[in-house]
Motif scaffolding. Structure first.
Motif, PDB file in Angstrom:
ATOM      1  N   UNK A  95      36.968  38.868  40.492  1.00 36.61           N
ATOM      2  CA  UNK A  95      38.151  38.968  39.646  1.00 36.61           C
ATOM      3  C   UNK A  95      39.413  38.947  40.497  1.00 36.61           C
ATOM      4  N   UNK A  96      40.425  38.234  40.041  1.00 32.16           N
ATOM      5  CA  UNK A  96      41.733  38.372  40.652  1.00 32.16           C
ATOM      6  C   UNK A  96      42.558  39.342  39.801  1.00 32.16           C
ATOM      7  N   UNK A  97      43.527  39.950  40.438  1.00 30.01           N
ATOM      8  CA  UNK A  97      44.338  40.941  39.756  1.00 30.01           C
ATOM      9  C   UNK A  97      45.731  40.950  40.356  1.00 30.01           C
ATOM     10  N   UNK A  98      46.694  41.363  39.557  1.00 33.62           N
ATOM     11  CA  UNK A  98      48.081  41.421  40.001  1.00 33.62           C
ATOM     12  C   UNK A  98      48.692  42.761  39.627  1.00 33.62           C
ATOM     13  N   UNK A  99      49.617  43.199  40.440  1.00 38.55           N
ATOM     14  CA  UNK A  99      50.319  44.429  40.119  1.00 38.55           C
ATOM     15  C   UNK A  99      51.407  44.719  41.123  1.00 38.55           C
ATOM     16  N   UNK A 100      52.260  45.632  40.750  1.00 43.08           N
ATOM     17  CA  UNK A 100      53.273  46.134  41.667  1.00 43.08           C
ATOM     18  C   UNK A 100      52.642  47.296  42.418  1.00 43.08           C
ATOM     19  N   UNK A 101      51.887  46.954  43.440  1.00 41.69           N
ATOM     20  CA  UNK A 101      50.997  47.906  44.108  1.00 41.69           C
ATOM     21  C   UNK A 101      51.509  48.172  45.512  1.00 41.69           C
ATOM     22  N   UNK A 102      51.588  49.437  45.848  1.00 47.13           N
ATOM     23  CA  UNK A 102      51.982  49.806  47.208  1.00 47.13           C
ATOM     24  C   UNK A 102      50.845  49.505  48.175  1.00 47.13           C
ATOM     25  N   UNK A 103      51.179  49.236  49.425  1.00 47.41           N
ATOM     26  CA  UNK A 103      50.128  48.847  50.386  1.00 47.41           C
ATOM     27  C   UNK A 103      48.965  49.823  50.469  1.00 47.41           C
ATOM     28  N   UNK A 104      49.233  51.125  50.407  1.00 41.54           N
ATOM     29  CA  UNK A 104      48.144  52.080  50.563  1.00 41.54           C
ATOM     30  C   UNK A 104      47.292  52.189  49.304  1.00 41.54           C
ATOM     31  N   UNK A 105      47.702  51.521  48.232  1.00 45.29           N
ATOM     32  CA  UNK A 105      46.948  51.557  46.976  1.00 45.29           C
ATOM     33  C   UNK A 105      46.232  50.249  46.671  1.00 45.29           C
ATOM     34  N   UNK A 107      43.569  48.859  47.485  1.00 42.59           N
ATOM     35  CA  UNK A 107      42.136  48.905  47.243  1.00 42.59           C
ATOM     36  C   UNK A 107      41.742  49.606  45.963  1.00 42.59           C
ATOM     37  N   UNK A 108      42.718  50.101  45.225  1.00 40.88           N
ATOM     38  CA  UNK A 108      42.468  50.869  44.010  1.00 40.88           C
ATOM     39  C   UNK A 108      42.648  49.967  42.794  1.00 40.88           C
ATOM     40  N   UNK A 109      41.574  49.626  42.129  1.00 42.33           N
ATOM     41  CA  UNK A 109      41.644  48.691  41.006  1.00 42.33           C
ATOM     42  C   UNK A 109      42.515  49.221  39.869  1.00 42.33           C
ATOM     43  N   UNK A 110      42.642  50.529  39.742  1.00 40.78           N
ATOM     44  CA  UNK A 110      43.431  51.109  38.643  1.00 40.78           C
ATOM     45  C   UNK A 110      44.926  50.890  38.818  1.00 40.78           C
ATOM     46  N   UNK A 111      45.347  50.466  39.971  1.00 40.47           N
ATOM     47  CA  UNK A 111      46.772  50.230  40.215  1.00 40.47           C
ATOM     48  C   UNK A 111      47.214  48.830  39.815  1.00 40.47           C
ATOM     49  N   UNK A 112      46.293  47.987  39.426  1.00 40.60           N
ATOM     50  CA  UNK A 112      46.627  46.611  39.042  1.00 40.60           C
ATOM     51  C   UNK A 112      46.798  46.511  37.529  1.00 40.60           C
ATOM     52  N   UNK A 113      47.763  45.710  37.124  1.00 39.94           N
ATOM     53  CA  UNK A 113      48.110  45.623  35.710  1.00 39.94           C
ATOM     54  C   UNK A 113      47.487  44.433  34.992  1.00 39.94           C
ATOM     55  N   UNK A 114      47.253  43.359  35.701  1.00 42.21           N
ATOM     56  CA  UNK A 114      46.800  42.118  35.071  1.00 42.21           C
ATOM     57  C   UNK A 114      45.549  41.622  35.784  1.00 42.21           C
ATOM     58  N   UNK A 115      44.602  41.135  34.977  1.00 39.62           N
ATOM     59  CA  UNK A 115      43.298  40.724  35.515  1.00 39.62           C
ATOM     60  C   UNK A 115      42.907  39.351  34.990  1.00 39.62           C
ATOM     61  N   UNK A 116      42.239  38.602  35.874  1.00 36.34           N
ATOM     62  CA  UNK A 116      41.629  37.360  35.453  1.00 36.34           C
ATOM     63  C   UNK A 116      40.325  37.623  34.715  1.00 36.34           C
ATOM     64  N   UNK A 117      39.736  36.542  34.208  1.00 35.48           N
ATOM     65  CA  UNK A 117      38.529  36.674  33.393  1.00 35.48           C
ATOM     66  C   UNK A 117      37.266  36.807  34.235  1.00 35.48           C
ATOM     67  N   UNK A 118      37.381  36.528  35.513  1.00 36.22           N
ATOM     68  CA  UNK A 118      36.232  36.613  36.396  1.00 36.22           C
ATOM     69  C   UNK A 118      35.537  35.274  36.561  1.00 36.22           C
ATOM     70  N   UNK A 119      34.988  35.074  37.742  1.00 33.98           N
ATOM     71  CA  UNK A 119      34.203  33.873  38.027  1.00 33.98           C
ATOM     72  C   UNK A 119      32.948  34.298  38.779  1.00 33.98           C
ATOM     73  N   UNK A 120      31.811  33.751  38.383  1.00 33.41           N
ATOM     74  CA  UNK A 120      30.526  34.156  38.957  1.00 33.41           C
ATOM     75  C   UNK A 120      30.285  33.443  40.279  1.00 33.41           C
ATOM     76  N   UNK A 121      29.914  34.222  41.272  1.00 34.73           N
ATOM     77  CA  UNK A 121      29.471  33.693  42.563  1.00 34.73           C
ATOM     78  C   UNK A 121      28.033  34.149  42.768  1.00 34.73           C
ATOM     79  N   UNK A 122      27.151  33.188  42.985  1.00 37.70           N
ATOM     80  CA  UNK A 122      25.739  33.494  43.224  1.00 37.70           C
ATOM     81  C   UNK A 122      25.323  32.863  44.539  1.00 37.70           C
ATOM     82  N   UNK A 123      24.810  33.690  45.443  1.00 35.81           N
ATOM     83  CA  UNK A 123      24.384  33.234  46.749  1.00 35.81           C
ATOM     84  C   UNK A 123      22.866  33.380  46.833  1.00 35.81           C
TER      85      UNK A 123
END
Length: 125
Positions: A95-105, A107-123
Protein backbone atom coordinates in the motif's frame (compact mmCIF):
# COMPACT_ATOMS: atom_id res chain seq x y z
CA UNK A 1 -8.18 15.12 -0.68
CA UNK A 2 -5.69 12.80 -2.37
CA UNK A 3 -6.53 9.61 -4.21
CA UNK A 4 -4.15 6.98 -5.52
CA UNK A 5 -3.93 4.35 -8.20
CA UNK A 6 -1.35 1.68 -7.51
CA UNK A 7 0.19 -0.59 -10.11
CA UNK A 8 3.19 -2.80 -10.75
CA UNK A 9 2.47 -5.75 -8.51
CA UNK A 10 2.46 -9.32 -9.73
CA UNK A 11 4.06 -12.73 -9.51
CA UNK A 12 7.85 -12.94 -9.62
CA UNK A 13 10.42 -15.60 -8.83
CA UNK A 14 12.73 -15.26 -5.86
CA UNK A 15 15.66 -13.05 -6.78
CA UNK A 16 13.60 -11.06 -9.24
CA UNK A 17 12.58 -7.40 -9.25
CA UNK A 18 9.45 -5.32 -9.41
CA UNK A 19 8.71 -1.62 -9.47
CA UNK A 20 5.53 -0.46 -7.83
CA UNK A 21 3.94 2.84 -8.82
CA UNK A 22 1.45 4.96 -6.96
CA UNK A 23 -0.10 7.76 -8.99
CA UNK A 24 -1.85 10.49 -7.04
CA UNK A 25 -4.59 12.89 -7.95
CA UNK A 26 -4.69 16.38 -6.52
CA UNK A 27 -2.45 19.39 -6.78
CA UNK A 28 -0.83 19.15 -3.36
CA UNK A 29 1.06 15.89 -3.83
CA UNK A 30 4.44 17.44 -3.07
CA UNK A 31 3.14 18.67 0.29
CA UNK A 32 2.93 15.15 1.64
CA UNK A 33 5.39 12.61 2.85
CA UNK A 34 4.75 9.28 1.13
CA UNK A 35 5.12 5.85 2.57
CA UNK A 36 4.92 2.26 1.42
CA UNK A 37 3.52 -0.34 3.77
CA UNK A 38 2.78 -4.00 3.29
CA UNK A 39 0.51 -6.58 4.84
CA UNK A 40 0.89 -10.32 4.54
CA UNK A 41 -1.97 -12.72 5.34
CA UNK A 42 -2.47 -13.05 9.07
CA UNK A 43 0.07 -10.34 9.86
CA UNK A 44 -0.11 -6.70 10.81
CA UNK A 45 0.59 -3.96 8.33
CA UNK A 46 4.27 -3.05 8.43
CA UNK A 47 6.37 -0.14 7.31
CA UNK A 48 8.53 -0.59 4.24
CA UNK A 49 9.87 2.83 3.21
CA UNK A 50 9.05 6.54 3.20
CA UNK A 51 10.13 9.69 1.41
CA UNK A 52 9.61 13.33 2.26
CA UNK A 53 7.77 15.81 0.06
CA UNK A 54 10.91 17.07 -1.64
CA UNK A 55 12.18 13.59 -2.40
CA UNK A 56 15.55 14.36 -0.86
CA UNK A 57 15.16 12.27 2.27
CA UNK A 58 14.24 8.62 2.50
CA UNK A 59 13.73 6.11 5.27
CA UNK A 60 13.59 2.33 5.22
CA UNK A 61 12.68 -0.49 7.53
CA UNK A 62 16.00 -2.09 8.43
CA UNK A 63 15.56 -5.36 6.61
CA UNK A 64 14.57 -3.67 3.33
CA UNK A 65 17.35 -1.13 3.11
CA UNK A 66 19.65 -2.02 0.25
CA UNK A 67 17.07 -4.11 -1.61
CA UNK A 68 14.25 -1.56 -1.86
CA UNK A 69 14.42 2.00 -3.18
CA UNK A 70 11.69 4.59 -2.78
CA UNK A 71 11.56 7.59 -5.07
CA UNK A 72 9.06 10.16 -6.27
CA UNK A 73 8.44 12.35 -9.27
CA UNK A 74 6.39 15.33 -8.12
CA UNK A 75 5.90 16.50 -11.71
CA UNK A 76 4.07 13.22 -12.36
CA UNK A 77 2.44 13.01 -8.92
CA UNK A 78 3.88 9.53 -8.57
CA UNK A 79 5.85 7.64 -5.96
CA UNK A 80 7.75 4.45 -6.77
CA UNK A 81 9.08 1.48 -4.89
CA UNK A 82 11.79 -0.46 -6.66
CA UNK A 83 12.25 -3.91 -5.13
CA UNK A 84 15.26 -6.05 -5.98
CA UNK A 85 16.41 -9.49 -4.83
CA UNK A 86 12.87 -10.35 -3.83
CA UNK A 87 12.29 -13.14 -1.34
CA UNK A 88 9.21 -15.28 -0.67
CA UNK A 89 8.79 -13.44 2.64
CA UNK A 90 8.26 -10.22 0.68
CA UNK A 91 4.92 -11.62 -0.47
CA UNK A 92 2.19 -9.22 0.67
CA UNK A 93 -0.26 -6.57 -0.41
CA UNK A 94 1.66 -3.33 -0.77
CA UNK A 95 0.00 0.00 0.00
CA UNK A 96 1.10 3.55 -0.64
CA UNK A 97 0.06 6.25 1.77
CA UNK A 98 0.33 10.00 2.15
CA UNK A 99 0.27 12.34 5.08
CA UNK A 100 1.73 15.33 6.80
CA UNK A 101 4.00 13.08 8.82
CA UNK A 102 6.97 14.09 10.90
CA UNK A 103 10.18 12.16 10.24
CA UNK A 104 10.10 10.28 13.54
CA UNK A 105 6.54 9.12 12.79
CA UNK A 106 7.04 7.85 9.25
CA UNK A 107 6.92 4.22 10.33
CA UNK A 108 3.56 4.66 12.04
CA UNK A 109 0.71 3.80 9.68
CA UNK A 110 -1.79 5.70 11.86
CA UNK A 111 -0.11 8.99 10.99
CA UNK A 112 -1.02 8.73 7.30
CA UNK A 113 -4.25 10.23 6.03
CA UNK A 114 -4.66 8.81 2.53
CA UNK A 115 -4.17 5.26 1.28
CA UNK A 116 -4.01 3.48 -2.02
CA UNK A 117 -6.06 0.38 -2.75
CA UNK A 118 -3.10 -1.95 -2.52
CA UNK A 119 -1.31 -4.09 -5.07
CA UNK A 120 -0.46 -7.77 -4.60
CA UNK A 121 3.16 -8.89 -4.76
CA UNK A 122 3.77 -12.63 -4.79
CA UNK A 123 7.29 -14.04 -4.75
CA UNK A 124 7.64 -17.72 -5.56
CA UNK A 125 10.51 -19.84 -4.30
Amino acid sequence: QVQFVESGGGLVQAGGSLRLSCAASGRTFSNYAMGWFRQAPGKEREFVAAIDGSGRNTWYAGSRKGRFTISRDNAKNTVYLRMNSLKPEDTAVYYCAAGSVLPHELGNSRRYDYWGQGTQVTVSS
